[in-house]
Design a protein around this motif. Structure first.
Motif, PDB file in Angstrom:
ATOM      1  N   THR A   8       0.823  -1.214   0.000  1.00  0.00           N
ATOM      2  CA  THR A   8       0.000   0.000   0.000  1.00  0.00           C
ATOM      3  C   THR A   8       0.854   1.260   0.000  1.00  0.00           C
ATOM      4  O   THR A   8       0.381   2.346   0.331  1.00  0.00           O
ATOM      5  N   GLN A   9       2.114   1.112  -0.397  1.00  0.00           N
ATOM      6  CA  GLN A   9       3.020   2.269  -0.468  1.00  0.00           C
ATOM      7  C   GLN A   9       3.405   2.543  -1.918  1.00  0.00           C
ATOM      8  O   GLN A   9       4.576   2.688  -2.267  1.00  0.00           O
TER       9      GLN A   9
ATOM     10  N   ASP B  64      -1.291   4.258  -2.003  1.00  0.00           N
ATOM     11  CA  ASP B  64      -2.319   3.231  -1.831  1.00  0.00           C
ATOM     12  C   ASP B  64      -1.779   1.953  -2.441  1.00  0.00           C
ATOM     13  O   ASP B  64      -0.583   1.839  -2.740  1.00  0.00           O
ATOM     14  N   GLY B  65      -2.680   0.996  -2.680  1.00  0.00           N
ATOM     15  CA  GLY B  65      -2.297  -0.228  -3.366  1.00  0.00           C
ATOM     16  C   GLY B  65      -2.287  -0.014  -4.864  1.00  0.00           C
ATOM     17  O   GLY B  65      -2.080   1.112  -5.343  1.00  0.00           O
TER      18      GLY B  65
ATOM     19  N   THR C 209      -5.567   3.591  -6.618  1.00  0.00           N
ATOM     20  CA  THR C 209      -5.597   4.689  -5.656  1.00  0.00           C
ATOM     21  C   THR C 209      -7.046   5.082  -5.402  1.00  0.00           C
ATOM     22  O   THR C 209      -7.723   5.599  -6.289  1.00  0.00           O
TER      23      THR C 209
ATOM     24  N   ALA D 225      -6.683   6.497   0.187  1.00  0.00           N
ATOM     25  CA  ALA D 225      -5.247   6.639  -0.036  1.00  0.00           C
ATOM     26  C   ALA D 225      -4.675   7.688   0.913  1.00  0.00           C
ATOM     27  O   ALA D 225      -5.311   8.701   1.208  1.00  0.00           O
TER      28      ALA D 225
END
Length: 379
Positions: free
Chosen positions: A340-341, A362-363, A366, A370
């Motif tokens: 998720t970065q 987010d993953g 987005t 997020a």
């Protein structure tokens, strides 16, 4: 472009609330996330600025292409809006003309456009004010790509209503998270800093004076100019939608109705048609792509109803209420980072010029949860 861990300020919640960011936490986790930051070189910032300026020029060309060839129907835009869009595009009524390019960027290869949020863009307060305050407190000797606040104030001053006009109204819907409310309040602050009298109003409180053929407030006072944090595709589908279009000569709407051209993701396919293989574009078409791709609704917000396809299989998808209006298919871009970065660059434009950026993590998709992560420029 490096991501580093940082230590959040002990009083960060109170600090950002004092600056207007009341929705700093979602589901018990920080939305405003100062436990990390991104560090850019001056050359990388120059790359993002140049890409933003080039993309803006391409959007102008794409908008003219759509109008010259009468393609508004292909965008799903109602026929009663077509003449008004043509007229406002040519007349260029007063506007902030602001928006946020969402870009994929790994710090090495050219930034790639995902879409242009130019009708009702959010994440503005955190980009313009909150991350600057954080930088001044945590990295006072560093720089930041951020002239948003001053540029907005200057543009408001440039388009201020003439003497004798009503106050500038700023309208939105009271959303549960408060994001739209805070964004609208911040824009009112920037307008007041430019010497403009402002009044906040919620969309349900707008009235229509059928005799005067104009919009009024709850006190039946005429509205000469109104900023709306409410998408044009929603406005024109309200019961007063046709009245709105017919009364554009008596009420100035900021942003103007021609923004329906650029906020519709059908414009991505037009851009690719006009500028195939441009280094800042991803292939985009209205028909499905054979390779790895993303399917996006033409009018969705906050990453809703997006499907990522890799190797013919669904990699990720989100739910939502969009899609009936049609889709655009865009080549898949692998965001840098993991989990998720994965950062998306939000490159801001005001009056057609680059004005700063914000970063959301987010993953693979987005969405509205997020996190916003600040940035600095290394010396």
């Amino acid at each position: 472009m490096r991501r580093i861990d940082t230590t959040p300020r002990a009083d960060w919640q109170a600090r950002v609330e004092a600056l207007g960011l009341v929705w700093h936490t979602a589901d018990g986790k920080p939305y405003w996330d100062e436990s990390a930051c991104y560090i850019f070189t001056p050359a990388q910032i120059a790359t993002i600025e140049a890409a933003s300026a080039d993309l803006y020029e391409m959007f102008i060309a794409a908008g003219q292409h759509v109008l010259d060839r009468e393609l508004l129907g292909d965008f799903g835009i109602p026929a009663f809006c077509h003449d008004a869009i043509h007229d406002s595009w040519n007349a260029e009524p007063p506007a902030l003309n602001f928006g946020r390019f969402d870009l994929g960027y790994d710090g090495t290869n050219p930034p790639k456009l995902f879409e242009f949020n130019c009708d009702t863009p959010t994440s503005l307060v955190e980009a313009a004010v909150i991350q600057w305050d954080w930088k001044e407190a945590v990295f006072p000797n560093a720089d930041q790509y951020n002239s948003l606040h001053d540029t907005l104030v200057a543009k408001w001053r440039d388009i201020a209503p003439p003497p004798g006009s009503s106050a500038l109204y700023l309208a939105h819907v009271a959303d549960a998270a408060g994001e739209d409310s805070v964004t609208t309040a911040y824009l009112a602050d920037t307008a007041r800093a430019a010497g403009i009298e402002t009044r906040l109003i919620e969309m349900p409180d707008l009235g229509w004076d059928s005799a005067g053929r104009r919009f009024v407030d709850l006190d039946n006072m005429p509205i000469d100019a109104i900023f709306h944090l409410y998408p044009w595709e929603w406005l024109v589908n309200e019961p007063f939608g046709k009245n709105l279009v017919e009364s554009l000569g008596t009420t100035l709407w900021i942003e103007p109705i021609w923004k329906m051209l650029w906020s519709n993701k059908a414009i991505l396919a037009v851009l690719w048609e006009l500028f195939p293989d441009h280094p800042n574009l991803l292939e985009a078409r209205r028909t499905p792509l054979t390779g790895d791709h993303v399917r996006k609704p033409l009018l969705a917000r906050e990453g809703a109803n997006v499907t990522l396809v890799r190797g013919g299989a669904t990699l990720a998808e989100t739910a939502g209420d969009y899609g009936a209006e049609g889709f655009v298919y865009q080549a898949l871009y692998d965001l840098p980072g993991s989990g998720t970065q994965r950062p998306v660059i939000g490159a801001w434009m005001v009056d057609g010029a680059p004005a700063g950026m914000g970063i959301r993590e987010d993953g693979p998709i987005t969405g509205n949860t997020a996190r916003f992560v600040p940035h600095i420029i290394e010396a």
